[in-house]
Scaffold this active site. Structure first.
Site, short mmCIF file in Angstrom:
data_model
loop_
_atom_site.label_atom_id
_atom_site.label_comp_id
_atom_site.label_asym_id
_atom_site.label_seq_id
_atom_site.Cartn_x
_atom_site.Cartn_y
_atom_site.Cartn_z
N ASP A 58 35.63 40.60 28.40
CA ASP A 58 36.57 39.58 28.86
C ASP A 58 37.76 40.27 29.51
O ASP A 58 38.81 40.44 28.88
CB ASP A 58 37.01 38.71 27.68
CG ASP A 58 38.11 37.72 28.08
OD1 ASP A 58 38.29 37.51 29.30
OD2 ASP A 58 38.76 37.17 27.18
N PHE A 59 37.57 40.69 30.76
CA PHE A 59 38.69 41.30 31.49
C PHE A 59 39.24 40.34 32.54
O PHE A 59 40.10 40.73 33.33
CB PHE A 59 38.24 42.63 32.12
CG PHE A 59 37.81 43.66 31.10
CD1 PHE A 59 38.43 43.70 29.85
CD2 PHE A 59 36.80 44.55 31.36
CE1 PHE A 59 38.06 44.63 28.89
CE2 PHE A 59 36.41 45.49 30.41
CZ PHE A 59 37.03 45.53 29.17
N LYS A 60 38.71 39.12 32.56
CA LYS A 60 39.20 38.11 33.52
C LYS A 60 39.52 38.78 34.86
O LYS A 60 40.64 38.72 35.37
CB LYS A 60 40.40 37.35 32.97
CG LYS A 60 40.06 36.59 31.68
CD LYS A 60 41.20 35.71 31.23
CE LYS A 60 40.87 35.01 29.93
NZ LYS A 60 40.81 35.92 28.76
N ALA A 62 40.20 39.89 38.45
CA ALA A 62 40.84 39.08 39.51
C ALA A 62 41.41 39.99 40.59
O ALA A 62 42.62 40.11 40.74
CB ALA A 62 41.95 38.21 38.91
N ASP A 63 40.53 40.61 41.36
CA ASP A 63 41.01 41.52 42.39
C ASP A 63 40.21 41.30 43.67
O ASP A 63 39.43 40.34 43.78
CB ASP A 63 40.91 42.97 41.87
CG ASP A 63 42.03 43.84 42.39
OD1 ASP A 63 42.26 43.87 43.61
OD2 ASP A 63 42.68 44.51 41.56
N ASN A 66 36.02 44.69 46.55
CA ASN A 66 35.66 46.07 46.27
C ASN A 66 36.12 46.50 44.88
O ASN A 66 35.38 47.14 44.13
CB ASN A 66 36.23 47.02 47.34
CG ASN A 66 35.73 48.43 47.13
OD1 ASN A 66 34.52 48.68 47.18
ND2 ASN A 66 36.63 49.35 46.87
N THR A 67 37.35 46.15 44.54
CA THR A 67 37.87 46.53 43.21
C THR A 67 37.11 45.78 42.12
O THR A 67 36.79 46.35 41.06
CB THR A 67 39.39 46.26 43.14
OG1 THR A 67 40.00 46.87 44.25
CG2 THR A 67 39.97 46.81 41.86
N GLN A 173 44.10 27.47 18.22
CA GLN A 173 44.74 26.75 19.33
C GLN A 173 44.60 25.23 19.21
O GLN A 173 45.02 24.49 20.10
CB GLN A 173 44.17 27.22 20.67
CG GLN A 173 44.45 28.69 20.97
CD GLN A 173 43.88 29.13 22.30
OE1 GLN A 173 44.10 28.50 23.33
NE2 GLN A 173 43.10 30.22 22.28
N LEU A 177 36.05 22.15 16.37
CA LEU A 177 34.71 22.71 16.56
C LEU A 177 33.64 21.63 16.66
O LEU A 177 32.76 21.66 17.53
CB LEU A 177 34.38 23.67 15.41
CG LEU A 177 32.97 24.26 15.42
CD1 LEU A 177 32.71 25.05 16.69
CD2 LEU A 177 32.75 25.14 14.21
N GLY A 190 38.40 33.41 17.72
CA GLY A 190 39.01 34.67 17.33
C GLY A 190 39.71 34.60 16.00
O GLY A 190 39.13 34.85 14.94
#
Ligand code: O7E
EC number: 4.1.1.23
Length: 211
Positions: A58-60, A62-63, A66-67, A173, A177, A190
């Site tokens: 989970d790095f979301k 957003a670039d 190419n990156t 949050q 469920l 989490g």
């Protein structure tokens, strides 16, 4: 049955491995994000790979395309099975993540709408619907939609059809469920698990509630 995905947002390598291992019999995947990877390095994947569960990065992302491609290559080379990317950067950039994921036999998910209160500042007025549409057109494997707004999940389901919807926001949050599990393919949990006195017992309890 709705999957239960553990969001392993811990900062200590040993604690993270211990929690994941104890919960493994009751969960379907482990989501690893910046907190754990920045604290331990990508080698945390080696510690978790023995669980035999899919590992979701989970790095979301957003670039630029190419990156995004370089990030995705690093993620799958490290041993992850799936990646999460943002769609607001545009179809070309999102598609770069999807292509790398599929080249590695993995999956890519696009964030359509986030779960926190502030998300409504920008994910409104049809933006989330457009991001879900983008996910479909980029051939992503699914989207992320908020457990805190079940009505929005239903709306986004109309757009993505059978594609996977993973949903964070249950428990800490405020998402319920029981309500959300009927609408999505997987819930991401989490703090309710890793902050519980007995994380494995809590994971087992949650795994029984889902449909
Ligand atoms: O609230 P918790 O502790 O149950 O953790 C929820 C996890 O889901 C946490 O890792 C957070 O970063 C992530 N998340 C959200 O809470 N809301 C979102 O909108 C999106 C995510 C997320 O995981 O995005 C990619 C799946």
């Amino acid at each position: 049955m709705t999957e239960l995905i553990l969001a392993l947002d811990l900062l200590d390598r040993k604690q993270a491995a211990r929690v994941a291992e104890s919960c493994a019999p009751f969960i379907d995947a482990v989501k690893v994000g910046y907190p754990l990877v920045l604290a331990t390095g990508l080698s945390i994947v080696d510690d978790l790979s023995g669980l035999g569960l899919p590992l979701i990065a989970d790095f979301k992302v957003a670039d630029i395309p190419n990156t995004n491609r370089l990030i995705s290559e690093a993620v799958f080379s490290a041993g992850f099975d799936a990646i999460i990317a943002h769609g607001f950067v545009g179809a070309d950039a999102a598609r770069a993540c999807v292509e790398v994921a599929h080249n590695h036999g993995g999956a890519a998910y696009i964030v359509a709408e986030m779960s926190h209160p502030g998300a409504t500042e920008f994910f409104h007025g049809g933006v989330a619907e457009r991001l879900a549409t983008l996910a479909v057109s980029c051939r992503a494997d699914g989207i992320i939609a908020p457990a805190t707004r079940p009505d929005r999940i239903s709306r986004l389901r109309e757009i993505v059809g059978e594609k996977t919807i993973y949903s964070p926001g249950v428990g800490a949050q405020g998402g319920d469920l029981d309500t959300v599990a009927r609408l999505v393919d997987g819930v991401i949990v989490g703090r309710s698990i890793y902050e519980a006195e007995d994380p494995a017992a809590e994971a087992e309890r949650l795994s029984r509630i889902r449909r």
